[in-house]
Design an enzyme around this catalytic site. Structure first.
Site, mmCIF file in Angstrom:
data_model
loop_
_atom_site.group_PDB
_atom_site.id
_atom_site.type_symbol
_atom_site.label_atom_id
_atom_site.label_comp_id
_atom_site.label_asym_id
_atom_site.label_seq_id
_atom_site.Cartn_x
_atom_site.Cartn_y
_atom_site.Cartn_z
ATOM 1 N N THR A 76 55.613 -21.521 -48.041
ATOM 2 C CA THR A 76 55.748 -20.522 -46.847
ATOM 3 C C THR A 76 55.560 -19.045 -47.479
ATOM 4 O OG1 THR A 76 57.307 -22.296 -46.079
ATOM 5 C CG2 THR A 76 57.683 -20.029 -45.306
ATOM 6 N N SER A 203 51.490 -25.916 -52.770
ATOM 7 C CA SER A 203 52.961 -26.219 -53.008
ATOM 8 C C SER A 203 53.031 -27.468 -53.919
ATOM 9 C CB SER A 203 53.481 -26.711 -51.800
ATOM 10 O OG SER A 203 54.720 -26.959 -51.714
ATOM 11 N N HIS A 205 56.070 -29.324 -53.931
ATOM 12 C CA HIS A 205 57.037 -30.573 -53.785
ATOM 13 C C HIS A 205 56.413 -31.806 -53.020
ATOM 14 C CE1 HIS A 205 58.214 -29.588 -49.520
ATOM 15 N NE2 HIS A 205 57.411 -28.568 -49.960
ATOM 16 N N CYS A 326 63.692 -34.768 -29.274
ATOM 17 C CA CYS A 326 64.936 -35.124 -29.329
ATOM 18 C C CYS A 326 65.387 -35.144 -30.889
ATOM 19 C CB CYS A 326 65.265 -36.441 -29.032
ATOM 20 S SG CYS A 326 65.095 -36.759 -27.337
#
Lengths: 390, 212
Positions: A76, A203, A205, A326
């Site tokens: 990010t 990244s 991870h 949801c």
């Protein structure tokens, strides 16, 4: 809950490999020095060496030199630095940025912010499988365009863009090209000698490395303004004490990945997709059959809602994620599923299964059986789809 | 524990929902929500015409855990009560009965409560009693259409200004929908409108027109 959970959310984050942890340990407990100076005490010199070795390993994976790779705290941050850094540096030359409709949040939200600050952002449509139209890209580039950011592999539906073609178009038009490779680095080869890309976010991870570390490949000569001010670390492009244990862990994670593993993961993915298609009626694979990341299967189960599916799966010790509104804190349906022309219903019943090193064939079988049962149960209470069932 | 946002009772009702299914020839029926915008609930009633007691109640859910659990609990609460008592069951009461629901999930669970009230209203309209005794006017039509979703926005068709030229005359309602007839949602909207208006005791025909 079962003792051994089945974890199929490796795109969110993955289990750290024990070898990675072992590699990191000495730099957490024994060597805690910073790596700022070449002329420091020996512990500092050792630390610097470890950092640079790690850098070299990761750069090599991309076919790059170690001067072209910096560590950040995560992908990010890398994408923030790439977009904001280029935009700031080149703001005198132009104000137009191009991204795709289905970028992950680090690119999407950063572009949104730049737009608020006065940059002009074009959001390219994608087709039903998530592919960017290269002609549209070419037509969208104008004399004010300074940056294109189109991801390599999609976070939700796994679509693999043809980043070589994208890079060539950008290169020809003399526009900086950044790609978010969070979901491909280690899993799909990228060679910067073959692909003229300027910036790549990666990244650790997602490939069984530690969290809290990512990186940015920066082709030599790419204009980039530092965004984190402070010391002169990371080629003076990212200040802050280096996270050496995490960098060492990241490099270890890269070393541990090989083609054979990626092939095995792809087979698990295909076994799951085939199994679902065979056992569960009315399912749709979101994203393409081919040209998708080896670890990703994303399936819409019609007439049922995703949070209900994930909750049932969780009770059986199976961890997955869904694009249903949801499920999200924002109550917004997945912008990726909507982006490929899906409606709320398609997002509502979509489930993402993402594989990693520790998944097995037996697990796939168990997940297919459990999902098939759960979908049957939920469809029994659903008001939709009866006509089709009869 | 696992699944922390939900109470044990929610999970129990989610796993083993009560009163799930359909009733043939129901005395009252409602469908709330729409698959195009998210959750959807259908609710069926059998009512004793003399005592106005709910003799049977069933529901179906296309929704998340809180939607399913709320549907379960309110049907249990309503079973055997009179329609007047059942009308008063609030979302809060249902949530309390479940030991609480996450705030974020209010929307999904309110839908089930709305479905119960709408099904009772549908019963009253068929019978011409209570709220349903009212004569159908343009105002009443507008009020009823607040329960029809605009699938493109998830907000009802009145608020989103999708409905024009409502006329009511001699049991015939005519409505114009601001969509072209071949629009992907046109037939769904038409069906929903008819479902809300046709059961009214003084309505014989509902004509839904689209823009040219």
């Amino acid at each position: 809950m079962k003792d051994e959970p089945i974890y199929l959310d490796n795109a969110a984050s993955s289990k750290m490999d024990e070898e990675v942890f072992e590699a990191m340990k000495p730099y957490m407990l024994d060597n805690f020095a910073v790596a700022t100076s070449d002329f420091a005490y020996s512990m500092g010199v050792d630390a610097k060496e470890a950092l640079n070795d790690a850098r070299e390993t990761i750069a090599e994976e991309l076919g790059a030199s170690s001067e072209e790779f910096i560590f950040t705290s995560c992908a990010t941050e890398s994408s923030n630095l790439a977009l904001k850094g280029v935009a700031e540096k080149l703001s005198d030359e132009g104000d137009h940025i191009i991204i795709s409709d289905i970028e992950d949040f680090p690119v999407l939200k950063t572009a949104n912010r730049l737009e608020k600050k006065g940059f002009d952002v074009t959001y390219l449509d994608v087709d039903g499988e998530g592919f960017v139209d290269l002609e549209q890209l070419e037509e969208s580039i104008n004399e004010d365009t300074i940056l294109v950011s189109i991801q390599h592999g999609n976070q939700e539906i796994g679509t693999l863009q043809d980043i070589k073609k994208v890079a060539e178009i950008c290169n020809e038009k003399d526009v900086i090209y950044h790609t978010d490779a969070t979901h491909t680095f280690g899993r799909v080869p990228i060679d910067v000698n073959d692909i003229p890309v300027d910036l790549i976010s990666v990244s650790a991870h997602t490939i069984h490395g530690p969290r809290g570390i990512g990186g940015l490949y920066i082709r030599e000569g790419t204009p980039l303004e530092k965004q984190m001010d402070g010391g002169f670390q990371e080629n003076d492009l990212r200040a802050g004490v280096e996270n050496i244990p995490a960098a060492v862990g990241f490099a270890k994670a890269v070393e541990l990945i090989d083609e054979e593993e990626n092939e095995r993961i792809k087979e698990l993915r295909d076994k799951l997709i085939d199994g679902m298609r065979e056992k569960v009626p009315d399912v749709v694979l979101n994203g393409p059959d081919e040209k998708r990341t080896p670890q990703n299967a994303n399936i819409t189960f019609h007439y049922v809602e995703g949070e209900s599916i994930t909750l049932h799966l969780d009770m059986r010790g199976i961890a997955v994620s869904t694009g249903s509104a949801c499920f999200s804190k924002s109550l917004e349906a997945s912008h990726v599923i909507m982006g490929i022309g899906g409606d709320h219903e398609r997002a509502h019943g979509s489930v993402r299964f993402t594989f990693g090193r520790f998944n097995t064939e037996d697990q796939v079988e168990e997940v297919v059986n459990a999902t098939s049962e759960i979908i049957g149960k939920l469809r029994d209470i659903s008001p939709l789809g009866e006509e089709e069932e009869e | 524990m696992a699944n922390a946002p939900y109470t044990e009772k929610v999970i129990e009702y989610f796993q083993n929902p009560k009163n799930v299914g359909e009733i043939e020839d129901p005395d009252g029926y409602a469908k709330e929500g729409s698959p195009a915008c998210g959750d959807m609930v259908e609710l069926f009633l059998k009512v004793d015409d003399d005592t106005h007691e709910i003799k049977d109640i069933k529901f179906k859910s296309y929704g998340c855990a809180s939607n399913i659990a709320t549907g379960s609990i309110i049907t249990e609460m309503a079973m055997g009560s009179t329609i007047e008592e059942a009308k008063d069951i609030s979302w809060q009461e249902a949530a309390d009965e479940l030991g609480g629901l996450p705030d974020l999930k209010t929307h999904c669970s309110v839908l089930a409560v709305d479905a119960l009230r709408e099904a009772i209203r549908n019963y009253e309209e068929r019978q011409g009693i209570g709220e349903g005794k009212k004569e159908t006017t343009v105002e009443v039509v507008k009020e009823r259409l607040k329960h029809v979703m605009n699938p493109m926005t998830g907000v009802d068709v009145i608020q989103t200004d999708l409905i024009h030229d409502i006329e009511v005359e001699d049991g015939k309602i005519s409505i114009k929908v601001d969509l072209e007839e071949d629009h992907q949602f046109a037939s769904a909207v038409k069906e929903d409108i008819k479902e809300k208006l046709e059961p009214r005791w003084d309505v014989e025909e509902v004509v839904v027109k689209f823009v040219e």
